[in-house]
Structures are given as C-alpha cells and as structure tokens.
Scaffold this motif. Structure first.
Motif, short mmCIF file in Angstrom:
data_model
loop_
_atom_site.label_atom_id
_atom_site.label_comp_id
_atom_site.label_asym_id
_atom_site.label_seq_id
_atom_site.Cartn_x
_atom_site.Cartn_y
_atom_site.Cartn_z
N LEU A 234 4.92 -0.20 -26.58
CA LEU A 234 3.64 0.40 -26.82
C LEU A 234 3.57 1.87 -27.68
CD1 LEU A 234 2.35 0.28 -23.16
CD2 LEU A 234 1.72 -1.34 -25.01
N PRO A 235 2.35 2.05 -28.40
CA PRO A 235 2.62 3.40 -29.12
C PRO A 235 2.94 4.64 -28.21
CG PRO A 235 0.61 2.11 -29.72
CD PRO A 235 1.37 1.27 -28.62
N ILE A 236 3.47 5.67 -28.79
CA ILE A 236 3.81 6.91 -27.86
C ILE A 236 2.87 7.37 -27.19
CG2 ILE A 236 3.74 8.39 -29.91
CD1 ILE A 236 6.18 8.46 -26.92
N TRP A 237 1.35 7.47 -27.93
CA TRP A 237 0.34 8.15 -27.21
C TRP A 237 -0.08 7.29 -26.00
CZ3 TRP A 237 -4.20 5.59 -26.65
CH2 TRP A 237 -4.34 4.27 -27.59
N GLN A 238 0.29 6.21 -26.14
CA GLN A 238 -0.37 5.31 -25.07
C GLN A 238 0.59 5.19 -23.87
OE1 GLN A 238 -1.33 1.17 -26.28
NE2 GLN A 238 -1.64 0.64 -24.54
N ARG A 239 1.97 5.74 -24.31
CA ARG A 239 2.88 5.63 -23.49
C ARG A 239 2.57 6.77 -22.45
NH1 ARG A 239 5.41 1.40 -21.52
NH2 ARG A 239 6.59 0.12 -23.13
N ILE A 240 2.40 7.96 -23.17
CA ILE A 240 2.08 9.29 -22.30
C ILE A 240 0.90 8.89 -21.57
CG2 ILE A 240 1.15 11.70 -22.98
CD1 ILE A 240 2.76 11.60 -25.58
N VAL A 241 -0.01 8.45 -21.90
CA VAL A 241 -1.45 8.20 -21.11
C VAL A 241 -1.03 7.36 -19.96
CG1 VAL A 241 -3.80 7.26 -21.28
CG2 VAL A 241 -3.20 8.62 -23.13
N SER A 242 -0.23 6.63 -20.22
CA SER A 242 0.05 5.50 -19.17
C SER A 242 0.96 6.24 -18.02
CB SER A 242 0.91 4.49 -19.45
OG SER A 242 1.34 3.52 -18.65
N MET A 243 1.74 7.08 -18.58
CA MET A 243 2.57 7.75 -17.52
C MET A 243 1.76 8.69 -16.64
SD MET A 243 5.93 9.26 -19.80
CE MET A 243 6.93 8.21 -20.79
N ILE A 244 0.75 9.51 -17.35
CA ILE A 244 -0.20 10.32 -16.79
C ILE A 244 -0.95 9.46 -15.65
CG2 ILE A 244 -1.93 11.88 -16.89
CD1 ILE A 244 -0.89 12.56 -19.40
N TRP A 245 -1.39 8.46 -15.99
CA TRP A 245 -2.41 7.37 -15.24
C TRP A 245 -1.57 6.85 -14.20
CZ3 TRP A 245 -7.07 6.50 -14.04
CH2 TRP A 245 -7.30 5.25 -13.37
N ASN A 246 -0.35 6.54 -14.37
CA ASN A 246 0.34 5.99 -13.31
C ASN A 246 0.77 7.17 -12.15
OD1 ASN A 246 2.17 3.07 -13.39
ND2 ASN A 246 0.91 3.76 -15.59
N PHE A 247 1.01 8.41 -12.57
CA PHE A 247 1.08 9.60 -11.83
C PHE A 247 0.04 9.47 -10.99
CE2 PHE A 247 0.74 13.85 -10.57
CZ PHE A 247 2.05 14.14 -9.75
N VAL A 248 -1.37 9.66 -11.55
CA VAL A 248 -2.56 9.96 -10.52
C VAL A 248 -2.95 8.77 -9.99
CG1 VAL A 248 -4.88 10.53 -11.11
CG2 VAL A 248 -3.34 11.50 -12.55
N SER A 249 -2.97 7.55 -10.15
CA SER A 249 -3.41 6.34 -9.58
C SER A 249 -2.69 6.29 -8.18
CB SER A 249 -3.19 5.03 -10.50
OG SER A 249 -1.79 4.75 -10.73
N VAL A 250 -1.33 6.62 -8.25
CA VAL A 250 -0.59 6.17 -7.06
C VAL A 250 -1.27 6.86 -5.72
CG1 VAL A 250 1.38 5.72 -8.04
CG2 VAL A 250 1.00 7.97 -7.33
N MET A 251 -2.15 8.00 -6.16
CA MET A 251 -2.77 8.92 -4.87
C MET A 251 -3.97 8.15 -4.43
SD MET A 251 -0.97 11.57 -4.71
CE MET A 251 0.30 12.37 -5.84
N ARG A 252 -4.37 6.91 -5.05
CA ARG A 252 -5.26 6.13 -4.27
C ARG A 252 -4.73 5.43 -3.44
NH1 ARG A 252 -7.25 2.99 -9.65
NH2 ARG A 252 -8.20 1.49 -7.98
N SER A 498 -6.10 -1.53 5.44
CA SER A 498 -5.98 -0.16 6.17
C SER A 498 -4.76 0.50 5.59
CB SER A 498 -5.74 -0.55 7.68
OG SER A 498 -4.27 -0.84 7.74
N LEU A 499 -3.69 -0.10 4.91
CA LEU A 499 -2.78 0.51 4.31
C LEU A 499 -3.13 1.05 3.05
CD1 LEU A 499 0.17 -1.80 5.38
CD2 LEU A 499 -0.40 0.21 6.42
N THR A 500 -3.84 0.19 2.18
CA THR A 500 -3.85 0.49 0.70
C THR A 500 -5.15 1.27 0.43
OG1 THR A 500 -5.30 -1.57 0.59
CG2 THR A 500 -2.98 -1.86 0.12
N GLY A 501 -6.39 1.25 1.32
CA GLY A 501 -7.48 1.62 1.04
C GLY A 501 -8.14 1.21 0.26
N MET A 502 -8.04 -0.07 -0.29
CA MET A 502 -8.76 -0.92 -1.18
C MET A 502 -9.02 -2.16 -0.44
SD MET A 502 -6.18 -0.60 -4.42
CE MET A 502 -5.66 0.85 -5.03
N PRO A 503 -10.20 -2.93 -0.97
CA PRO A 503 -10.71 -4.25 -0.58
C PRO A 503 -9.37 -5.21 -0.82
CG PRO A 503 -12.38 -3.19 -1.73
CD PRO A 503 -11.20 -2.42 -1.81
N TYR A 504 -9.35 -6.24 -0.04
CA TYR A 504 -8.18 -6.99 -0.20
C TYR A 504 -8.34 -7.75 -1.48
CZ TYR A 504 -5.13 -10.87 0.47
OH TYR A 504 -4.03 -12.07 0.30
#
Length: 521
Positions: A234-252, A498-504
């Motif tokens: 993937l392009p470097i800019w997309q990798r950077i965006v992906s790293m940030i997104w993966n960090f933030v999204s686990v908080m869900r 209950s574990l994920t906080g998401m619809p199955y």
C-alpha cells in the motif's frame, strides 16, 4: 461443533517446556529495565549532576516516544508474513532481529559518564523506541503461542517467575557489588549496568530460538484485510492512515476498554512505587541503598512463592476476583507504610529496615495476585478481536496496551519530577527538605491506594471468564470451518455482543475495524 474446536486447537500443538521457558527470557531480559527503573534517576541526578526536572523530563520523553512508536511495531509485526523475511523466520522474530541489538546499544550509552546532555537524551529516546518493539512481542506471545487457557495461565505464571528471578538476581547481586565496589562512586553503577546489559541480550538470543509463533494461514494474513493482498504494498500515506485507524478502532471493543481500566490502574500504582522507591527508603526512612536492593531481593523471592498460590487461585475464581483479593491486601500494606513513614524519626534504623522488609513481603503477595490476574485476563483479548475481525492481531493489542501504558507512565514521571522540584528537592544532597520528604511519602503510599481502588472498580465490569472463553473459541472454530453466522445460538450471540459491544452480524470481518474503508454489514 466439539470436533471443530479440537481441529482449531490442533493448529497450535501443546507447548513444550522449551517454548515456555523461551517465552520467559523476555522477563529475564528486563534486568536491564529494572536497572534503569531503580537507579537511572538516582545516577543521573547524583553522579551526572543533571537537575531532577531535566532528568524526569528526559525519562518521560523516552516513554512518550515509545508510546508513539508502539502502534507502529504492533502494526508491522502483525503484517510481517507479507514479507520474505517474515515468511522465513516468523513475523515476531523478524522484529526481534531489529530491536534486540539496537535496544542494547542505546541502553549502554545511557550509563557512560561525561557525555553531553543531548547524548543522554537521544540514547534514552532510542532505548525506549526499541524496547517498545520487544514489549509488543512479549505482551502478544501468550495468545500467539496457544489457545488453551491453562497453557496461557502457565505462560503468564512463568513470565512472572522469570521476572521475579531476574529482579531477585539483580537486587541480591547489587548488595554484593555495592560491598565490593562501594556505593558512592559512579563506576559501581556503570559496571553493574554493563553486566545486566550483557545478561539481557544473552537471554533474548535464547528466546529468539525457542519461542513459538502462529503459522502463516488465513487468520494471520492480516495484510489481506487492509484492502490489498499479500505482497501488494500500500502507499506509505495509506499505511500511516491505516496505523492510526487500527490504533483508534480497537477502542470500540468493549471488553478491551474494561481490561485497560484494570491494567492501567495496576501499572500506574506499581510505576509510582518503582520510580520513587529508592527516594522513599533513602530520604523518608533514612536507610542506605543496600537496603533497597536487599528488600527488593527478599520480597521478590517471597513473591515467587506466592505466585504458585495465585496461579491456582486465578484459575479457580477468575481474574477479576483474584485482582480484588490482591488489591485490597496491597491497600492495607500501603497504609501501613504511610504510618511507618510518619513515625520514622522515632524508630531505630534496624527497626525501620525490618519493618520495611516485612511489609514488603506482604506487598509482594498482593502485587503478585494483581499482576497475575491482569496478565491472565489480557490473554483472552485477542480472541475477542478475532471474532470481530476474523484475524489474529496480537501485535495490535500489545502495542496499544504498551502505548497507553507509556503515555500514563510519562505523565506520572513528569508529575513526580514536578512535585519534587516544587517541594525543594536538592540534587546530589544526602538529605532533603521536610516538604520534599512528606511529598515523597504521600506519593509513595497514598497515590497507589487511589489507583488500586480504581482497578478494583473495573473488575466488576469484565465479562470474560474461562467458561465464556471456551464458548467464544468454539464459535470462532465453527466460523473458521465455514459455518454460517445465521446458525449462531442465542447464548453465543448474547456473549459475543456483550464482549464486543457490536451486533453479532457486524462481527467476523463485517465491519471496518481493520480497514476504515470497508463497509460494515
């Protein structure tokens, strides 16, 4: 369904003791970090004459940098199977090849006297940068190496035992080396640091050849979920965006948020105790540095004995209840230490030393339980992530874990430095003003009590126990074998939500937790 689960667990065969002991080498290598945590602040302020505010800022900056770089290590290590070297030696070992030698190099530079402050600042930053890579691997390995909860419990216990042995060895050897070389010369601390650096690198080399990793398969092909295919960069800019997104999204992930409350409370109160332990002994109790090492060694040996009990207790009653038992005991000890500090001037040095060591024995009993319960609870988190993403991302959660820990540790270090400076701390002095002595006693004894109470609060919010974990693994195995999400039982659906906080229906990759552009179901 049971046969599917057995097939799933057959992917990761039972661990040999060689592999379990290989995992323990990460904790054994932390004799280097223990040396830094115990003596760096004292060494820099006393022998290098760097002001305490500058020293704490230097240490904090390194931890902040580690917190920023942590997600990068986790992101890269999860995706190393997309590279030739990763396929050849393993996605975690690939990171070790980079991190181990460079971490050791910058560790050594920090103890060389006569360098510009900028050199200490740079070496400290880079030490923490490469330590973050090793920490990320260590946190993720119990879930990486096995899916069996009993074997994970063994890994957690062995990890603690190894850490305790390393701390005991360092502490007791320090007593001998202080006697041999003296405690008032910089050379004593420098030579000790070099010894522990050599030991740390040596055990990590052993670990490199003995740890186990998940083989390459659909679940470990994390790059595929990024929106490309293995080998498609993937392009470097997309990798950077992906790293940030993966960090933030686990908080869900609901269970991960609950776990973080548990973990950060435990880490912060232990970090405060470790950072100013030497100052508490020397300036509050008016004892000598040998007492620090002797007390640490004796107490840690007692902690090893306690660990056997807590390994049994945690498996029997679960992580949250074991945490509460250890936590309330720790609170009682900190209150007792505060009383000891208030009446310190009325006691002889021998009486204070004995009281400090005895209270330390009880402290280590509680801390052993708290840490064991927290680490055991964490091993279940990547499995919750797999039901969400259908991928194994131990590195991602390990890096987020370490990153948030480093942020809080940096803030804690700066606050301690600010309090010491504000109360008149004198660098290089043999005694401190009364205001500083009181501040050290309050920070050492009362702040950990508040943090421990916060951790106990979060134990009531955790849902994942051994029984629920078995049900979760069974559902993962069913879906991995091609089972339909429409066939889920009501019990399993309720557990997953209950574990994920998401619809199955939005689990098993039908979401944008990994790829922000992916459309949720």
């Amino acid at each position: 369904m049971m046969s599917q689960r057995n097939h799933r667990q057959d992917v990761l065969p039972p661990l040999s003791w060689k592999a379990k002991l290989g995992y323990s080498t990460f904790s054994l290598s932390y004799v280097m970090q223990t040396m830094i945590g115990t003596w760096q602040l004292f060494y820099f302020t006393t022998f290098l004459s760097i002001p305490v505010a500058a020293t704490t800022a230097l240490i904090a900056a390194g931890k902040i940098i580690a917190s920023v770089i942590g997600p990068v290590w986790g992101y890269l290590s999860d995706r190393m199977y997309a590279t030739r070297i990763g396929r050849r030696i393993g996605r975690r070992r690939s990171i070790m090849l980079i991190a181990v030698p460079l971490n050791a190099l910058f560790y050594a530079i920090m103890w060389i006297p006569g360098l510009p402050v900028a050199a200490y600042f740079t070496s400290s930053l880079l030490y923490w940068v490469f330590l973050a890579g090793l920490t990320t691997i260590q946190y993720g390995l119990p879930s990486e190496m096995t899916e069996d909860s009993s074997q994970r419990a063994q890994l957690v216990g062995i990890n603690q035992i190894a850490g305790a042995i390393g701390s005991t060895f360092l502490s007791l050897l320090n007593v001998y080396l202080f006697t041999l070389w003296g405690k008032d010369a910089w050379t004593s601390y420098f030579k000790m640091a070099m010894i522990y650096g050599a030991i740390g690198v040596g055990v990590l080399v052993v670990g490199f050849f003995t740890i186990k990793e998940r083989p390459y398969d659909e679940s470990t092909d994390v790059s595929e979920a990024d929106g490309g295919t293995t080998g498609d960069k993937l392009p470097i800019w997309q990798r950077i965006v992906s790293m940030i997104w993966n960090f933030v999204s686990v908080m869900r992930v609901r269970e991960f948020r609950n776990y973080l409350g548990l973990y950060l409370s435990e880490q912060c109160f232990r970090a405060i105790r470790g950072t100013i332990n030497t100052y508490f002994v020397i300036f509050v109790l008016l004892l000598d540095p040998q007492t620090v090492s002797l007390a640490t060694g004796v107490n840690t040996m007692f902690g090893i004995a306690c660990l056997t009990f807590f390994m049994w207790l945690t498996a029997k009653v679960g992580g949250p209840r074991a945490y509460r038992i250890g936590g309330f005991e720790v609170i009682g000890v900190f209150l007792s230490l505060f009383v000891l500090a208030m009446f310190s001037s009325q006691l002889s040095s021998g009486a204070k030393a004995v009281a400090f060591i005895v209270l330390g024995l009880f402290m280590n009993f509680g801390i052993t339980g708290v840490v064991n319960a927290t680490q055991y609870t964490y091993t279940f988190i990547p499995d919750v992530d797999e039901i969400i993403t259908s991928k194994r991302r131990e590195g991602q959660y390990a890096s987020v874990n370490a990153t948030i820990d480093d942020i809080f540790a940096a803030v804690e270090t700066v606050l301690i430095g600010w309090v010491l400076q504000a109360t008149g701390f004198i660098e290089g002095a043999q005694a401190q003003p009364s205001g500083t002595v009181t501040a050290i006693a309050v920070m050492y004894c009362l702040a950990p009590i508040m943090l421990c109470l916060l951790g106990i609060f979060f134990t009531y919010r955790l849902k994942l126990n051994k029984e629920n974990h078995g049900l979760l693994l069974t559902e993962i195995a069913r879906l991995r074998e091609g089972g339909s999400m429409a066939d889920v039982t009501d019990e399993t659906r309720a557990l997953v939500e209950s574990l994920t906080g998401m619809p199955y229906e939005q689990c098993w990759g039908h979401n944008n937790v990994i790829n922000a552009l992916h459309k949720a179901a």
